[in-house]
Design a protein around this motif. Structure first.
Motif: not given
Length: 517
Positions: A158-164
């Motif tokens: 989920a951190d990759d999604i938040i970053f994006t």
């Protein structure tokens, strides 16, 4: 005056083709067991070697392609060709079927019927959309698989999604995605860095009054809009070279600066050929316009009001910023409506309901935080999202070197060829074609390139002349024969019938109001 750019575009669109002649690669990444490429190779394809341990072909598949802009970033890719590279190297949250319908239960997968045939679709995420009519809030719930890996082996979370999301929401972001245009709770406050932004509005009457008597701030904002538009148009002009639809113009003006001046100079005495530097020509033409957005609209789209909505939006921003300056609001370092629920779950809340919003909010390419951002600058609980707010230089530095969780790994772009290699970590299994090369090829070279084996696949324009060229190459005189296999598909688009204002006008004046109407 004559709208020269519009005439050029119309002239290029005068022929409408009902079918498209194709032999292209398509990664069927939304279908289980279909991660190989569509078989559309020439009938006399050279023999290939196969890795017996993986079943992968060792011979590269070479695909003829239009020129790339080398913006292979999931954030900044603009052209369809660059975006194809992104789609091969990244994965999207949203899975859609052949008709564009959303596959909401993509982790387990769904079987759907299309043209009488059943097709199974699966992807990396389940999507759920709910609307609370009483509160007028739409919630987009996203749950990703826990076994998706980027091509370097890092597991997506989920951190990759938040970053994006935060890259796409950054106030300095200038890419193609318009995530920030939706009324995500807290988005406006975050972008304007003021907790009062979503409580203050600017009326249409206020915008009208400001346009009638613009302040220095408004004038400067309009000048910047004009300059940005002309700068973008110079890049568009440069992209026309090699496009057969614009050969009449590029042959007459072999230097892009001169074709740009032909389209956009409003000083009839300006001679761009006497100016050696392209950037100086751009600066000169920007100066010609100043803040005259109506003249730009006329030259760009054939109407003085073409940019009306854009300019009103700019004016509204100026007035809003003035109000915010005295609002007493506080700084904002996070977006209230974007939340991480767990390592595999994220939700986005928006005011109101817009049917197309799901395709933008959930239709993002997920970018790895550890590659495009800085992990040491990520702390979700303390509102740090992998880069300094307002500074996307870390992300921009990776624009030409993409890395994601898609079926292929980007190796390099060299000598006008994009080199790709099958991603052994791809969640559906590595593609059967191990090596893929996307080779820049002009439209006129594509058919002969397939015939001689220089390229394996191509997507030439679907003209009668091109079809006759293929028929002459095949000994049976057909589109599919002993040398080339062709495929015709319906073109589900639309075309224009154009009229050249130089030849058809009113009273001999192609720029008159009567001629335009």
């Amino acid at each position: 005056m004559k709208n020269k750019k519009l005439v050029a575009i119309i002239a290029a669109a005068v022929v409408v083709v009902a079918v498209v002649l194709i032999a292209i690669f398509v990664p069927r990444s939304n279908e289980t067991g279909k991660n190989d490429l569509v078989d559309a190779t020439p009938t006399q394809a050279p023999a290939t070697s196969t890795d017996t341990t993986t079943g992968q072909s060792e011979k590269p598949l070479v695909v003829g392609y239009q020129p790339f802009s080398q913006k292979f970033s999931p954030f900044f890719a603009q052209t369809g060709y660059d975006q194809d590279v992104v789609s091969l190297t990244h994965v999207e949250l949203l899975t859609t079927d052949r008709s564009g319908g959303i596959v909401y239960n993509a982790i387990e997968g769904e079987t759907r019927t299309y043209n009488g045939n059943e097709h199974f679709y699966n992807g990396i995420a389940d999507i759920k959309v709910t609307y609370d009519e009483k509160e007028d809030i739409t919630t987009y719930y996203i749950k990703i698989r826990d076994d998706v890996k980027f091509s370097d082996g890092h597991v997506m979370d989920a951190d990759d999604i938040i970053f994006t999301y935060y890259v796409l929401a950054d106030p300095t972001y200038t890419g193609y995605t318009t995530l920030y245009s939706y009324d995500i709770i807290g988005m406006k406050n975050y972008r304007l860095n003021n907790s009062m932004a979503e409580q203050i509005d600017v009326t249409a009457d206020e915008v009208k009054a400001e346009l009638a008597n613009p302040s220095a701030e408004t004038t400067e904002a309009i000048k910047q809009f004009v300059a940005d538009t002309l700068t973008s148009e110079l890049e568009w002009v440069k992209s026309l070279y090699g496009n057969p639809s614009y050969a009449e113009y590029t042959e007459k003006y072999p230097n892009a600066k001169d074709l740009f001046a032909y389209f956009y100079s409003i000083d009839e005495n300006y001679d761009s050929s006497a100016v050696a530097d392209e950037s100086q020509v751009l600066a000169d033409i920007i100066a010609q316009y100043g803040d005259d957005w109506k003249a730009l609209g006329n030259n760009y789209g054939g109407s003085e009001t073409y940019f009306q909505a854009d300019i009103e939006s700019k004016v509204k921003d100026v007035l809003l910023n003035k109000k915010l300056a005295v609002s007493g609001g506080t700084e904002v370092d996070y977006i209230e409506g974007i939340k991480k629920l767990s390592q595999t779950e994220v939700e986005v809340k928006c005011r109101g309901f817009e049917a197309p919003a799901v395709y933008t909010i959930c239709g993002i390419w997920v970018a790895p935080l550890h590659y495009y951002g800085d992990e040491s600058m990520y702390d979700y609980e303390n509102h740090k999202f992998g880069f300094p707010k307002g500074d996307l230089s870390i992300i921009e530095s990776k624009t030409t070197q993409p890395m994601g969780a898609g079926p292929y790994k980007f190796i390099k772009y060299e000598n006008k060829v994009v080199y790709l290699e099958a991603n052994e970590n791809y969640y559906k299994g590595a593609p059967k074609i191990k090596y893929l090369q996307l080779k820049e090829t002009t439209d006129g070279e594509m058919i002969n390139g397939v015939a001689t084996g220089v390229i394996d696949l191509a997507n030439p324009s679907g003209s009668v002349a091109k079809m006759n060229e293929i028929k002459k190459i095949n000994s049976n005189g057909q589109l599919t024969g002993d040398v080339i296999t062709s495929s015709l598909v319906d073109n589900l688009g639309y075309g224009y019938i154009g009229i050249n204002a130089d030849n058809v006008n009113v009273g001999g004046d192609p720029g008159s109001e009567a001629a335009r109407t």
